[in-house]
Design a protein around this motif. Structure first.
Motif, PDB file in Angstrom:
ATOM      1  N   LYS A 164       0.853  -1.194   0.000  1.00  0.00           N
ATOM      2  CA  LYS A 164       0.000   0.000   0.000  1.00  0.00           C
ATOM      3  C   LYS A 164       0.881   1.232   0.000  1.00  0.00           C
ATOM      4  N   ALA A 166       1.690   4.674   1.264  1.00  0.00           N
ATOM      5  CA  ALA A 166       1.411   5.629   2.330  1.00  0.00           C
ATOM      6  C   ALA A 166       1.785   7.033   1.853  1.00  0.00           C
ATOM      7  N   GLU A 301       3.825   4.610   8.077  1.00  0.00           N
ATOM      8  CA  GLU A 301       2.646   5.461   8.171  1.00  0.00           C
ATOM      9  C   GLU A 301       2.746   6.552   9.223  1.00  0.00           C
ATOM     10  N   THR A 370      -1.174  10.774   5.531  1.00  0.00           N
ATOM     11  CA  THR A 370      -2.493  11.298   5.192  1.00  0.00           C
ATOM     12  C   THR A 370      -3.470  10.183   4.868  1.00  0.00           C
ATOM     13  N   GLU A 371      -3.030   9.228   4.027  1.00  0.00           N
ATOM     14  CA  GLU A 371      -3.921   8.167   3.568  1.00  0.00           C
ATOM     15  C   GLU A 371      -3.096   7.099   2.859  1.00  0.00           C
ATOM     16  N   TYR A 372      -3.754   5.957   2.616  1.00  0.00           N
ATOM     17  CA  TYR A 372      -3.224   4.982   1.681  1.00  0.00           C
ATOM     18  C   TYR A 372      -3.744   5.356   0.296  1.00  0.00           C
ATOM     19  N   ARG A 375      -6.858   3.782  -1.590  1.00  0.00           N
ATOM     20  CA  ARG A 375      -7.393   2.737  -0.701  1.00  0.00           C
ATOM     21  C   ARG A 375      -8.195   3.363   0.435  1.00  0.00           C
ATOM     22  N   THR A 379      -7.631   2.937   4.493  1.00  0.00           N
ATOM     23  CA  THR A 379      -7.337   4.115   5.315  1.00  0.00           C
ATOM     24  C   THR A 379      -8.297   4.200   6.488  1.00  0.00           C
TER      25      THR A 379
END
Length: 510
Positions: A164, A166, A301, A370-372, A375, A379
């Motif tokens: 994923k 990040a 992350e 902040t997010e994946y 995804r 997240t």
């Protein structure tokens, strides 16, 4: 060389910034090299960086920060399938690489931009770097870019599925590096040496952007060798970053290498991360050098979450009163980091500071990603409803607040006989046995206990490995009887990834 000789015009441009082998750049040279590249990639959307341990990779990431373009560091050792997934998922428009580098077919569809990181650039007219903010044009805080602007997209190891991405904002990088500067008294006078890969946060963010933000310098070994560590620390480097595998090699080498011991004793700061450093290796390094290794804790992350704080060695008076390095712990939360332990339900807080009660680490703070990328479900699942990130790491807290990681929730939490047991403390105990070179601990189903503890051992002498009874008694004396291994497997080597972490999912038996 004096400071005046290193910076004759007083602008900072002539200060050393990066050195990889016999190739180096001053801050002025870095500005002169990175600025045209930044102009070339500006507005390019996302860009991929073929992250070899070279000067070119460092220049490429600085250029991306200057341009405000998210960079995707690519592991040159990744397989074709993994690279294909990352390229498809992150959709970069360009790939940056050193001239002459042969790129794999997975990158064939991307436009290529060669990085010309020439050494000994004439810095006249390039403008001065700012040592106080750390790099040409202070790239982490450049005008016109917000703290939330994505800086890097770093892909996780993919142990539970495809990697994923990040998304790491500029805010997280700046926050982490400044918190570490406070904890470690990290300044522009420090010279860092390391041999870590540059496709992850330890080697790239801490190891390259960290020194640049402070206005100091970094000497990269290309690949880790104890001889390189000896040379660089002897020649004035003040800090060493490494992973436990590297420090284990150092500990093994020290008895027969007095020059290495002397060089490490000169270092101001020795830092280990990415996995727990076995207590036995801590002790061997302290005995030979008088220097304690500081452990820090973080992940892709979250960047950095905890560390012991640096205190000067005796006889100099201590500048800090809030914690010395302690073997087996990762220190206390860094400034700005909120950390809590929770029960298995993920919401009930573990209030105990008894060094025994295990809980999952959850964190909040400006250092988080902040997010994946692409995804949203992943997240959302990574955070609690009240905004805490679920690390998946299990830990206990000592009475004074020091955090001790005992393993991953998915692979290292063993429920045996009604107890919740962390694999990490058993591994440390096993490594104290003279017949054990390497150790990993897992759990397997048991009709009576629920799970039984299984030890995977690389013996010091393959012809005479320690028996299960010998190791069980050894662990029971040091920890508690319910933490002793019930099964022992002997291996030639433990499976590890590029960072030296043990891949426990690869530990199987017939």
């Amino acid at each position: 060389m004096t400071e005046a000789q290193a910076d004759p015009d007083g602008t900072g441009a002539h200060r050393p910034a990066l050195r990889f082998g016999d190739r180096s750049l001053t801050y002025g040279g870095l500005a002169a090299t990175a600025s045209p590249l930044a102009a070339r990639v500006a507005g390019a959307g996302r860009i991929a960086v073929w992250a070899t341990p070279t000067l070119e990779t460092a220049v490429a990431v600085v250029a991306a920060l200057l341009a405000g373009v998210p960079a995707v560091p690519l592991n040159p050792k990744s397989g074709e399938s993994e690279l294909g997934h990352i390229v498809s998922d992150s959709a970069p428009t360009l790939v940056l690489a050193a001239p002459g580098t042969q790129l794999p077919p997975a990158l064939a569809a991307l436009e290529r931009v060669d990085i010309h990181a020439a050494a000994d650039i004439d810095v006249r007219g390039t403008g001065a770097a700012s040592p106080a903010t750390g790099a040409p044009a202070a790239p982490i805080g450049s005008p016109g870019l917000t703290p939330e602007t994505p800086a890097l997209i770093v892909y996780t190891s993919g142990t539970t599925g495809p990697p994923k991405g990040a998304v790491i904002p500029r805010r997280a990088i700046a926050t982490t590096l400044d918190a570490l500067a406070d904890a470690w008294q990290w300044t522009g006078d420090d010279v860092l040496v390391h041999g870590l890969p540059l496709f992850h946060v330890h080697g790239l963010i801490l190891g390259i952007l960290g020194p640049l933000r402070r206005g100091g310098s970094v000497r990269h070994l290309g690949r880790f060798e104890t001889a390189g560590v000896t040379r660089e620390l002897t020649e004035g480097a003040t800090m060493l970053f490494g992973v436990p595998t590297m420090y284990h090699r150092i500990a093994e080498t020290l008895p027969d290498d007095p020059a290495l011991a002397k060089a490490l004793a000169r270092a101001r700061l020795l830092v280990s991360g990415s996995a727990a450093l076995p207590v036995h290796d801590h002790e061997r390094i302290v005995e030979a050098t008088g220097r304690r290794v500081i452990e820090r804790y973080g992940m892709t992350e979250t960047l950095m979450l905890c560390s012991s704080r640096w205190t000067p060695p005796d006889p100099r008076p201590s500048l800090r009163a809030d914690g010395e390095p302690r073997a087996g712990t990762v220190g206390v939360p860094l400034p700005g980091v909120e950390l809590r332990l929770t029960e298995e339900d993920g919401t009930t807080a573990v209030e105990a500071y008894d060094g025994e009660t295990v809980g999952e680490i959850q964190v909040r703070g400006p250092n988080l990603f902040t997010e994946y990328l692409n995804r949203p479900e992943a997240t959302a699942a990574a955070f609690t409803e009240d905004g805490w990130f679920r690390t998946g790491d299990m830990a206990v807290r000592d009475p004074d607040g020091y955090v001790r990681i005992v393993g991953r929730k998915a692979t290292d939490l063993i429920k045996s006989g009604g107890y919740k047991i962390g694999a990490g403390e058993i591994e440390n105990a096993l490594l104290e046995h003279p017949g054990v070179r390497e150790a990993a601990v897992t759990g397997e189903p048991d009709a009576d206990l629920g799970e039984r503890i299984v030890a995977w051992i690389v013996p010091a002498d393959p012809q005479s490995p320690p028996t299960v009874h010998e190791l069980a008694d050894h662990v029971a004396r040091r920890l508690a009887p319910h933490k002793r291994p019930r099964v022992v497997h002997h291996l030639d080597a433990l499976p590890r990834n590029d960072m030296g972490k043990i891949m426990k999912r690869a530990l199987t038996h017939d």
